[in-house]
Scaffold this active site. Structure first.
Site, short mmCIF file in Angstrom:
data_model
loop_
_atom_site.label_atom_id
_atom_site.label_comp_id
_atom_site.label_asym_id
_atom_site.label_seq_id
_atom_site.Cartn_x
_atom_site.Cartn_y
_atom_site.Cartn_z
N ASN A 14 0.75 -1.26 0.00
CA ASN A 14 -0.04 0.01 -0.03
C ASN A 14 0.97 1.14 -0.14
O ASN A 14 0.58 2.30 -0.67
CB ASN A 14 -0.80 -0.02 1.12
CG ASN A 14 -1.93 -0.84 0.92
OD1 ASN A 14 -3.01 -0.34 0.36
ND2 ASN A 14 -2.30 -2.04 1.55
N ILE A 96 -1.67 -1.86 17.74
CA ILE A 96 -2.80 -1.24 18.11
C ILE A 96 -2.35 0.03 18.86
O ILE A 96 -1.59 0.04 19.67
CB ILE A 96 -3.69 -2.11 19.07
CG1 ILE A 96 -4.49 -2.99 18.26
CG2 ILE A 96 -4.89 -1.07 19.88
CD1 ILE A 96 -5.24 -4.00 19.08
N HIS A 113 -8.33 -0.65 6.24
CA HIS A 113 -8.76 -2.17 6.65
C HIS A 113 -9.31 -3.12 5.48
O HIS A 113 -10.21 -2.27 4.67
CB HIS A 113 -9.78 -1.88 7.89
CG HIS A 113 -10.37 -3.26 8.24
ND1 HIS A 113 -9.49 -4.08 9.38
CD2 HIS A 113 -11.29 -3.87 8.31
CE1 HIS A 113 -10.05 -4.92 9.56
NE2 HIS A 113 -11.17 -5.08 9.02
N GLU A 178 -7.31 -1.98 -2.87
CA GLU A 178 -6.88 -1.07 -1.42
C GLU A 178 -5.85 -0.18 -2.12
O GLU A 178 -5.83 0.99 -1.88
CB GLU A 178 -6.11 -2.09 -0.63
CG GLU A 178 -6.74 -2.72 0.18
CD GLU A 178 -6.24 -3.75 1.04
OE1 GLU A 178 -5.27 -3.12 1.90
OE2 GLU A 178 -6.47 -4.88 1.30
C1 GRF Z 1 -3.38 -4.90 3.70
O1 GRF Z 1 -4.20 -5.83 3.25
C2 GRF Z 1 -4.12 -3.74 4.61
O2 GRF Z 1 -5.55 -3.88 4.33
C3 GRF Z 1 -3.99 -4.69 5.99
O3 GRF Z 1 -2.89 -5.08 5.93
C4 GRF Z 1 -2.41 -5.16 4.53
C5 GRF Z 1 -0.93 -4.60 4.48
O4 GRF Z 1 -0.48 -5.04 3.18
N1 GRF Z 1 -4.36 -3.67 7.06
P1 GRF Z 1 0.72 -4.15 2.75
O5 GRF Z 1 2.03 -4.15 3.61
O6 GRF Z 1 0.36 -2.58 2.36
O7 GRF Z 1 1.35 -4.73 1.53
#
Ligand code: GRF
Length: 217
Positions: A14, A96, A113, A178
């Site tokens: 991401n 958290i 999420h 995402e």
């Molecule tokens: C993603 O699926 C995000 O939604 C979740 O953890 C994963 C992280 O993936 N919170 P990356 O590290 O961004 O590849």
């Protein structure tokens, strides 16, 4: 320049999607914004090397090196503060955060999420969605509040769950969305088109359209 700080724990896909969008759209010029710092709580996070490859400053704050959550967060807050963040982006950050940390950066922390909140908060979302027999899975970008996965919703993508899916194939399909959604949401937040007011994400209709995606492929 507006500073974006990204917190990761692992793969960092991401983060990469946001950074690639920032480069392609030249956010430094068009938004006056850049990813100034990537912080990981895990020294072995793959995303750290990727950030270095872009020439972005990185920091590791290994939570295992701190006796308490508070001590870990104190150091995290110190490092994040130093970058003078306008927006703090949690991207697969698997710790958290306490009320104290969240309140210190109130309205500035966002998370992605991998489920359509308010359904399926917490871990193991794809398997739980499949077990529940949903036809639509998806992902949500939201403001971070002290309660897990409960802050105001900024952006959502609904993605089809196929009868042939398992948790892995569904996770892969959701992840593609995402990447699109998070880059758009970060852009909208950092440019002030989305603001957190009284626990709601406030935006105009055009922004809401831009921050709502549907995928049935
Ligand atoms: C993603 O699926 C995000 O939604 C979740 O953890 C994963 C992280 O993936 N919170 P990356 O590290 O961004 O590849």
């Amino acid at each position: 320049m507006k500073n974006i700080v990204v917190l990761i724990s692992g793969r960092g896909s991401n983060f990469v999607a946001i950074q690639e969008t920032a480069l392609r759209e030249n956010w430094a010029q068009t938004l006056g914004a850049k990813i100034a710092l990537v912080v990981s709580n895990r020294p072995d996070a793959k995303g750290l090397g990727l950030a270095e490859g872009y020439g972005i400053e990185t920091a590791v704050i290994d939570h295992k090196a701190y006796a308490t959550r508070e001590a870990f967060e104190e150091e995290l807050a110190r490092v994040v503060d130093r970058a003078q963040p306008d927006l703090i982006v949690l991207a697969g950050f698997m710790r958290i955060l306490t009320e104290q940390f969240v309140n210190r950066f109130a309205g500035k922390i966002i998370n992605i999420h991998p489920a359509l909140l308010p359904s399926f908060k917490g871990l193991d979302t794809h398997q739980r969605a499949l077990d529940a027999g949903v036809r639509m899975a998806g992902t949500t970008v939201h403001y971070v509040t002290p309660a897990l996965d409960s802050g105001a919703i900024i952006a959502q993508a609904a993605v089809i769950a196929l009868p042939s899916d398992d948790a892995h194939t569904l996770a892969d399909r959701v992840l593609e969305f995402e990447h699109k959604l998070y880059a758009r949401a970060v852009k909208a937040c950092v440019s002030g088109r989305v603001r957190c007011v009284n626990d709601r994400a406030v935006m105009d209709d055009d922004t809401a359209r831009e921050l709502t995606l549907f995928g049935n492929v």
